[in-house]
Scaffold this motif. Structure first.
Motif, PDB file in Angstrom:
ATOM      1  N   VAL A   1      16.332  57.182 -20.202  1.00 13.04           N
ATOM      2  CA  VAL A   1      16.003  56.119 -21.163  1.00 13.04           C
ATOM      3  C   VAL A   1      14.422  56.057 -21.160  1.00 13.04           C
ATOM      4  N   TRP A   2      13.858  56.084 -19.842  1.00 19.65           N
ATOM      5  CA  TRP A   2      12.346  56.104 -20.039  1.00 19.65           C
ATOM      6  C   TRP A   2      11.812  57.459 -20.694  1.00 19.65           C
ATOM      7  N   ALA A   3      12.442  58.608 -20.600  1.00 22.68           N
ATOM      8  CA  ALA A   3      11.985  59.746 -21.252  1.00 22.68           C
ATOM      9  C   ALA A   3      11.961  59.591 -22.723  1.00 22.68           C
ATOM     10  N   ASN A   4      12.986  58.935 -23.294  1.00 22.53           N
ATOM     11  CA  ASN A   4      13.267  58.809 -24.654  1.00 22.53           C
ATOM     12  C   ASN A   4      12.139  57.856 -25.246  1.00 22.53           C
ATOM     13  N   HIS A   5      11.828  57.114 -24.420  1.00 27.05           N
ATOM     14  CA  HIS A   5      10.982  55.912 -24.946  1.00 27.05           C
ATOM     15  C   HIS A   5       9.333  56.493 -24.822  1.00 27.05           C
ATOM     16  N   SER A   6       9.324  57.423 -23.643  1.00 26.42           N
ATOM     17  CA  SER A   6       7.961  57.777 -23.629  1.00 26.42           C
ATOM     18  C   SER A   6       7.567  58.608 -24.775  1.00 26.42           C
ATOM     19  N   GLN A   7       8.623  59.407 -25.308  1.00 29.64           N
ATOM     20  CA  GLN A   7       8.268  60.106 -26.500  1.00 29.64           C
ATOM     21  C   GLN A   7       8.109  59.440 -27.852  1.00 29.64           C
ATOM     22  N   THR A   8       8.970  58.413 -27.935  1.00 26.57           N
ATOM     23  CA  THR A   8       8.893  57.468 -29.209  1.00 26.57           C
ATOM     24  C   THR A   8       7.678  56.770 -29.183  1.00 26.57           C
ATOM     25  N   GLN A   9       7.289  56.187 -27.990  1.00 24.36           N
ATOM     26  CA  GLN A   9       6.245  55.097 -27.965  1.00 24.36           C
ATOM     27  C   GLN A   9       4.853  56.041 -27.702  1.00 24.36           C
ATOM     28  N   LEU A  10       4.957  57.092 -26.864  1.00 23.97           N
ATOM     29  CA  LEU A  10       3.630  57.524 -26.316  1.00 23.97           C
ATOM     30  C   LEU A  10       3.563  58.956 -27.016  1.00 23.97           C
ATOM     31  N   ASN A  11       4.516  59.590 -27.365  1.00 26.80           N
ATOM     32  CA  ASN A  11       4.315  61.115 -27.691  1.00 26.80           C
ATOM     33  C   ASN A  11       3.909  61.775 -26.626  1.00 26.80           C
ATOM     34  N   MET A  12       4.587  61.742 -25.416  1.00 20.65           N
ATOM     35  CA  MET A  12       4.214  62.205 -24.192  1.00 20.65           C
ATOM     36  C   MET A  12       4.808  63.530 -23.964  1.00 20.65           C
ATOM     37  N   LEU A  13       5.907  63.873 -24.721  1.00 21.13           N
ATOM     38  CA  LEU A  13       6.665  65.210 -24.327  1.00 21.13           C
ATOM     39  C   LEU A  13       6.361  66.266 -25.102  1.00 21.13           C
ATOM     40  N   GLU A  14       6.376  67.669 -24.618  1.00 18.97           N
ATOM     41  CA  GLU A  14       6.058  68.774 -25.326  1.00 18.97           C
ATOM     42  C   GLU A  14       7.399  69.517 -25.076  1.00 18.97           C
ATOM     43  N   SER A  15       7.268  70.691 -25.755  1.00 20.89           N
ATOM     44  CA  SER A  15       8.673  71.713 -25.780  1.00 20.89           C
ATOM     45  C   SER A  15       8.831  72.167 -24.494  1.00 20.89           C
ATOM     46  N   GLY A  16      10.023  71.917 -24.062  1.00 21.28           N
ATOM     47  CA  GLY A  16      10.395  72.248 -22.763  1.00 21.28           C
ATOM     48  C   GLY A  16      10.560  71.310 -21.826  1.00 21.28           C
ATOM     49  N   ASP A  17       9.971  70.188 -22.054  1.00 20.06           N
ATOM     50  CA  ASP A  17       9.935  69.179 -21.082  1.00 20.06           C
ATOM     51  C   ASP A  17      11.159  68.827 -20.705  1.00 20.06           C
ATOM     52  N   ILE A  18      11.978  68.277 -21.612  1.00 18.63           N
ATOM     53  CA  ILE A  18      13.374  67.897 -21.242  1.00 18.63           C
ATOM     54  C   ILE A  18      14.216  68.832 -20.356  1.00 18.63           C
ATOM     55  N   GLU A  19      14.129  70.103 -20.751  1.00 20.08           N
ATOM     56  CA  GLU A  19      14.768  71.091 -19.953  1.00 20.08           C
ATOM     57  C   GLU A  19      14.468  71.238 -18.743  1.00 20.08           C
ATOM     58  N   GLN A  20      12.908  71.107 -18.402  1.00 16.69           N
ATOM     59  CA  GLN A  20      12.658  71.008 -17.143  1.00 16.69           C
ATOM     60  C   GLN A  20      13.218  69.621 -16.406  1.00 16.69           C
TER      61      GLN A  20
END
Length: 289
Positions: free
Chosen positions: A215-234
């Motif tokens: 849930v935190w990862a999801n909102h980190s992307q929608t709110q903060l644009n934190m994730l890059e390609s491959g991050d979720i896979e990590q």
């Protein structure tokens, strides 16, 4: 993972020696040491995840694994080294995510402290060495980590910054459970349960913390644009690398689901992904209907 452009949290206690530089890490046991801890844990009838401390919560707090001074200088504010800055930045994202989520549900989010230490430290849950690994102590609402742990995580096959961030996100997930009263409820149920049922409750608690990390990862992307390609896979790889079945296999034992206390590799990866896909806490009911 875009963390360098984000803010730093003020809720960091740096108990590391010296200036806090050099990446911070007294946890230098190496891969053979990791395997040895797993084997010792199973030989003594314990859970190797507790010894490795790969996941947190009230069930993973151990007593001292050795001696050491408990006198430590505590520094607050932004650490000077990259490892400390990274942990501080990740903590800040958890604050930025969980504060509004709690507000939306009519609750107040109490921000936890993040304690950076080397070798050993004291907490409200007792003395812990670096071999305990990252853990959350509900008694003082603090997350504890020796940053050298991330080297061991890489040895277990989980590399990358977001794999490390997932670990912190999981520990903050335990803090969320504590604030919501879930941890206390589980503890009370375990007190009157059989060992098998108690283990099942522990698995549900840990998988929910994985889901909350998603849930935190999801909102980190929608709110903060934190994730890059491959991050979720990590993060998925990190979750799968610390499943009970994998560690039992590493220890040379027969896989025994009744003895699981944290969930299988498949379960851990799936619950993280469930939270990450939906971003909804209500989708994290690992305890069933």
């Amino acid at each position: 993972m875009r963390w360098r452009t984000g803010r730093q949290s003020s809720n960091v206690e740096d108990r590391r020696g010296g200036s806090g530089g050099g990446g911070g890490g007294g946890f230098r046991i190496g891969m053979m040491g990791t395997v040895a801890i797993v084997l010792i844990g199973w030989y003594m009838g314990g859970n190797p995840l507790q010894l490795l401390g790969l996941v947190g919560g009230a069930n993973t707090i151990l007593g001292g694994l050795g001696g050491g001074s408990t006198s430590q200088e505590v520094r607050t504010g932004t650490p000077n080294d990259d490892g400390g800055k990274f942990a501080s930045a990740v903590l800040a994202t958890t604050e930025d995510v969980w504060n509004p989520i709690f507000q939306q549900h009519g609750k107040r989010y109490v921000e936890p402290k993040l304690v950076l230490f080397e070798d050993s430290t004291e907490s409200a849950c007792g003395y812990s060495s670096a071999a305990t690994g990252p853990f959350y102590c509900p008694g003082d609402q603090k997350v504890y980590i020796d940053l050298g742990f991330f080297h061991e995580l890489k040895n277990l096959g989980a590399s990358g910054e977001f794999a490390q961030a997932y670990v912190l996100g999981h520990e903050i997930g335990h803090h969320v459970q504590s604030l919501l009263g879930i941890t206390d409820q589980v503890t009370r149920l375990q007190a009157r349960s059989s060992e098998r049922d108690s283990n099942a409750l522990s698995v549900a608690l840990e998988l929910q913390a994985d889901c909350y990390a998603g849930v935190w990862a999801n909102h980190s992307q929608t709110q903060l644009n934190m994730l890059e390609s491959g991050d979720i896979e990590q993060a998925v790889t990190a979750a799968a690398s610390i499943g009970d079945d994998r560690l039992q296999r590493m220890s040379g034992r027969t896989i025994n689901p009744d003895s699981f206390t944290h969930g299988s590799s498949k379960q851990r990866a799936e619950w993280f992904q469930r939270g990450q896909r939906s971003g909804n806490m209500q989708d994290c009911n690992t305890f069933g209907s």
